[in-house]
Scaffold this motif. Sequence first.
Motif, mmCIF file in Angstrom:
data_model
loop_
_atom_site.group_PDB
_atom_site.id
_atom_site.type_symbol
_atom_site.label_atom_id
_atom_site.label_comp_id
_atom_site.label_asym_id
_atom_site.label_seq_id
_atom_site.Cartn_x
_atom_site.Cartn_y
_atom_site.Cartn_z
ATOM 1 N N GLN A 102 0.986 -1.269 -0.164
ATOM 2 C CA GLN A 102 0.047 -0.069 -0.119
ATOM 3 C C GLN A 102 0.983 1.292 -0.065
ATOM 4 O O GLN A 102 1.761 1.322 0.562
ATOM 5 N N GLU A 147 -0.067 7.021 9.159
ATOM 6 C CA GLU A 147 -0.797 6.049 9.992
ATOM 7 C C GLU A 147 -2.134 6.362 9.806
ATOM 8 O O GLU A 147 -3.190 5.637 9.626
ATOM 9 N N LEU A 192 -3.580 4.756 6.703
ATOM 10 C CA LEU A 192 -3.700 3.371 7.150
ATOM 11 C C LEU A 192 -5.176 3.151 7.765
ATOM 12 O O LEU A 192 -5.748 2.275 7.713
ATOM 13 N N VAL A 200 -2.942 -7.101 8.038
ATOM 14 C CA VAL A 200 -1.908 -6.128 7.829
ATOM 15 C C VAL A 200 -0.548 -6.581 8.186
ATOM 16 O O VAL A 200 -0.352 -7.149 9.271
ATOM 17 N N LEU A 250 3.210 -4.728 8.905
ATOM 18 C CA LEU A 250 4.101 -3.742 8.829
ATOM 19 C C LEU A 250 5.236 -4.113 9.069
ATOM 20 O O LEU A 250 5.751 -4.828 9.865
ATOM 21 N N ILE A 280 -4.715 -1.342 14.890
ATOM 22 C CA ILE A 280 -3.313 -0.762 14.411
ATOM 23 C C ILE A 280 -2.506 -0.983 16.013
ATOM 24 O O ILE A 280 -1.551 -1.096 15.713
ATOM 25 N N TRP A 304 5.444 5.751 14.685
ATOM 26 C CA TRP A 304 5.400 5.880 13.215
ATOM 27 C C TRP A 304 6.929 5.950 12.478
ATOM 28 O O TRP A 304 7.525 6.617 13.069
ATOM 29 N N MET A 319 8.315 3.019 6.981
ATOM 30 C CA MET A 319 7.214 1.855 7.244
ATOM 31 C C MET A 319 6.900 1.405 5.833
ATOM 32 O O MET A 319 6.388 2.028 4.932
ATOM 33 N N ILE A 325 3.896 -0.937 4.130
ATOM 34 C CA ILE A 325 2.494 -1.436 4.864
ATOM 35 C C ILE A 325 2.203 -2.243 3.623
ATOM 36 O O ILE A 325 1.897 -1.873 2.332
ATOM 37 N N LYS A 326 1.653 -3.565 4.148
ATOM 38 C CA LYS A 326 1.251 -4.628 3.173
ATOM 39 C C LYS A 326 -0.210 -5.171 3.660
ATOM 40 O O LYS A 326 -0.345 -5.266 4.821
ATOM 41 N N THR A 327 -1.210 -5.391 2.857
ATOM 42 C CA THR A 327 -2.553 -5.730 3.352
ATOM 43 C C THR A 327 -2.710 -7.249 2.472
ATOM 44 O O THR A 327 -2.126 -7.537 1.336
#
Length: 206
Positions: A121, A126, A129, A140, A142, A166, A180, A184, A186-188
């Motif tokens: 993503q 944050e 997200l 998720v 991270l 989160i 944060w 970072m 971020i993968k979903t």
Amino acid sequence: MDISAVTHQTYNKGELTQLLDIARDAIRGHFSEKAISTSAPNLDHYNRKMLQPAACFVTLEVNGQLQGCIGSTITTKPLILEMHNKAIGSAYEDRRFMPLAEDQLDDLSIEVEVLSPLVIQPFSTEAELFEYLSHHKQGVQLTDRHVQTVVLPSAWRRGLSTLQFIQLLKQKAGWSANYWSDTMVIKTFTTCALKENFNTIRGKYF
């Protein structure tokens, strides 16, 4: 019986049942006097789809309380072997818990989850997200520097708010509540999942 498929359903009820049986047999084999019971599944007994590499998790609960959860978001092994190995890991190798005991089996539930491919993503904050998860109840991962944390989509079933979800990610990573980072990643992802009581007795689906 509870079947949960979040957005990306790639395994039907029968296939998920096969996977759950593999996990169940791997755990039960630990208590068998026959060494063959702990051996890996025979690849010849499964179709091509089940032999493709796929990431998965196995989660165990005793009387509704977490007893073990082991899995991976990447793999190079056939799914049925991953499921077998992760089941053994969840029952006997999760360092947060004592190894599963035979007298816990009557109160044990087992859930298998097969992950969709992870999607990177483009979020940089944050808040972005948070906004995404407010509308997409997904899993998720991270990653920041050398630390990685994962929360599965099944966690939403516990009634978590987006903020709590989160915060759980951060807690598992050992980060502070307000942490944060600009680095970072971020993968979903979504999952196909099946959860049953360990000692469920049912007829064959095939």
